[in-house]
Enzyme design. Structure first.
Site, mmCIF file in Angstrom:
data_model
loop_
_atom_site.group_PDB
_atom_site.id
_atom_site.type_symbol
_atom_site.label_atom_id
_atom_site.label_comp_id
_atom_site.label_asym_id
_atom_site.label_seq_id
_atom_site.Cartn_x
_atom_site.Cartn_y
_atom_site.Cartn_z
ATOM 1 C CE1 TYR A 139 -3.773 2.385 0.327
ATOM 2 C CE2 TYR A 139 -2.429 3.419 2.035
ATOM 3 C CZ TYR A 139 -3.514 3.457 1.168
ATOM 4 O OH TYR A 139 -4.323 4.568 1.135
ATOM 5 N NE ARG A 183 0.185 13.268 10.034
ATOM 6 C CZ ARG A 183 0.488 13.856 8.879
ATOM 7 N NH1 ARG A 183 1.506 14.682 8.812
ATOM 8 N NH2 ARG A 183 -0.220 13.589 7.787
ATOM 9 N NE ARG A 193 -8.909 7.215 5.252
ATOM 10 C CZ ARG A 193 -9.601 8.339 5.357
ATOM 11 N NH1 ARG A 193 -10.732 8.492 4.690
ATOM 12 N NH2 ARG A 193 -9.174 9.333 6.125
ATOM 13 C CG PHE A 256 11.010 18.727 -4.311
ATOM 14 C CD1 PHE A 256 9.804 19.414 -4.288
ATOM 15 C CD2 PHE A 256 11.012 17.396 -4.714
ATOM 16 C CE1 PHE A 256 8.622 18.783 -4.662
ATOM 17 C CE2 PHE A 256 9.838 16.758 -5.084
ATOM 18 C CZ PHE A 256 8.640 17.453 -5.060
#
Length: 342
Positions: A139, A183, A193, A256
């Site tokens: 996942y 978290r 979920r 980034f």
């Protein structure tokens, strides 16, 4: 007209992805807007997946055809009630700007969208429940690893992506996705979920409980054991994170990539053995975020920050009575070069 659409896209970026907006701002003009559109497309796809008010049949159909919608002028979806619904309500604007990008950039975004949607559909069909750590890793690859691979292709357009680089990108994404899942446990569970793998209950000796039971105050110690175990699992990706960052050859794109990784380990440090995870979302303090953004400019300073937060996690492990886990993590830190060997 085009200027108005660009302004709206940046507004949607700031509204739905404040943290991502912050790191996009570190990119130069060459990549900034294409990365913005990439994010908005994937945010729209994520919103379809996450919005529990959308009927399952409709959701699966949207996911399986979402890539095609990028090429349908005027298409949007008005029935979402998600907090991020603006990206679906205005998808016709996002897709219009997508079609103005270079064909090679369109191909990267479209292919990433297709592959992510296919993975999301598989997990939706099984009821948004993750049973094993193998499924948790898969996942993470579908939900974030593929996006990291797509961004790698976008930001390194003239560099062939080796199989090793691809695997490192997947691991980078898994690290970020596992942090998000850890978290956001309460929010995800409240929305039906179940993204913490049920296998963690077996590994921590809590087979008499369900994942939902971890929200009950009477089960706090069991919940903390599961939380700490999952954080330890997420931290196994740290060596790959270092390898990925160390291979970046374009200094202008380094922040980034580096900023989200340091923010992730800082978040895990805040979450470790913290019962507040089961009451709401645990966040980095604003001053800590600003410090990370200002200092993730090169590999040396980034490694220093990773070392600081890693050692804080070691201290939390020791305070929680997990001295063996702390020793194992210290060994990982030395192997990956975050800490120097004695």
């Amino acid at each position: 007209m085009e200027r108005d659409e660009k302004e709206l896209c940046y507004q949607m970026l700031n509204q739905t992805g404040r943290s991502f907006s912050m790191v996009i701002a570190t990119l130069g003009d060459q990549f900034q807007y294409s990365t913005c559109i990439f994010y908005l497309v994937i945010r729209a796809l994520d919103t379809v997946e996450d919005d529990m008010t959308i009927p399952l049949d409709t959701k699966l159909l949207l996911l399986r055809t979402f890539q095609q919608k990028l090429y349908v002028p005027g298409w949007n979806y008005r029935d979402s009630r998600s907090k991020d619904a603006v990206v679906l309500h205005n998808f016709h604007v996002i897709s219009s700007q997508f079609r103005r990008l270079d064909k090679a950039v369109q191909c990267v975004i479209s292919d990433t969208c297709r592959r992510m949607a296919a993975g999301m559909a598989i997990f939706l069909e099984k009821g948004f429940v993750i049973d094993t750590f193998q499924e948790w890793n898969e996942y993470g690859r579908c939900a974030s690893g593929l996006m990291c691979l797509g961004l790698t292709r976008l930001l390194e357009p003239f560099k062939p992506i080796s199989s090793q680089r691809e695997q490192l990108a997947h691991s980078l994404g898994r690290f970020l996705q596992k942090m998000n899942i850890i978290r956001d446990f309460k929010e995800d569970t409240d929305d039906r979920r179940r993204l913490w793998p049920r296998e963690v209950l077996v590994r921590t000796g809590n087979t008499h409980l369900t994942v939902d039971d971890l929200l009950q105050r009477a089960n706090q110690q069991a919940a903390l054991r599961c939380l700490n175990y999952l954080i330890g699992d997420a931290l196994t990706h740290l060596p790959d994170v270092l390898l990925y960052l160390n291979a970046i050859q374009t200094p202008t794109v380094f922040p980034f990539w580096a900023i989200p990784q340091v923010m992730a380990i800082a978040t895990l440090e805040r979450c470790y053995n913290n019962p507040q995870v089961f009451e709401g979302k645990v966040k980095i303090l604003r001053g800590g975020t600003a410090m990370i953004v200002q200092n993730c400019t090169d590999m040396a300073t980034t490694k220093d920050l990773l070392r600081i937060y890693a050692l804080k996690i070691v201290a939390r492990m020791e305070c929680a009575g997990s001295s063996d886990e702390a020793k194992d993590f210290l060994a990982v830190l030395k192997t990956s070069g975050v800490l120097y060997s004695d």
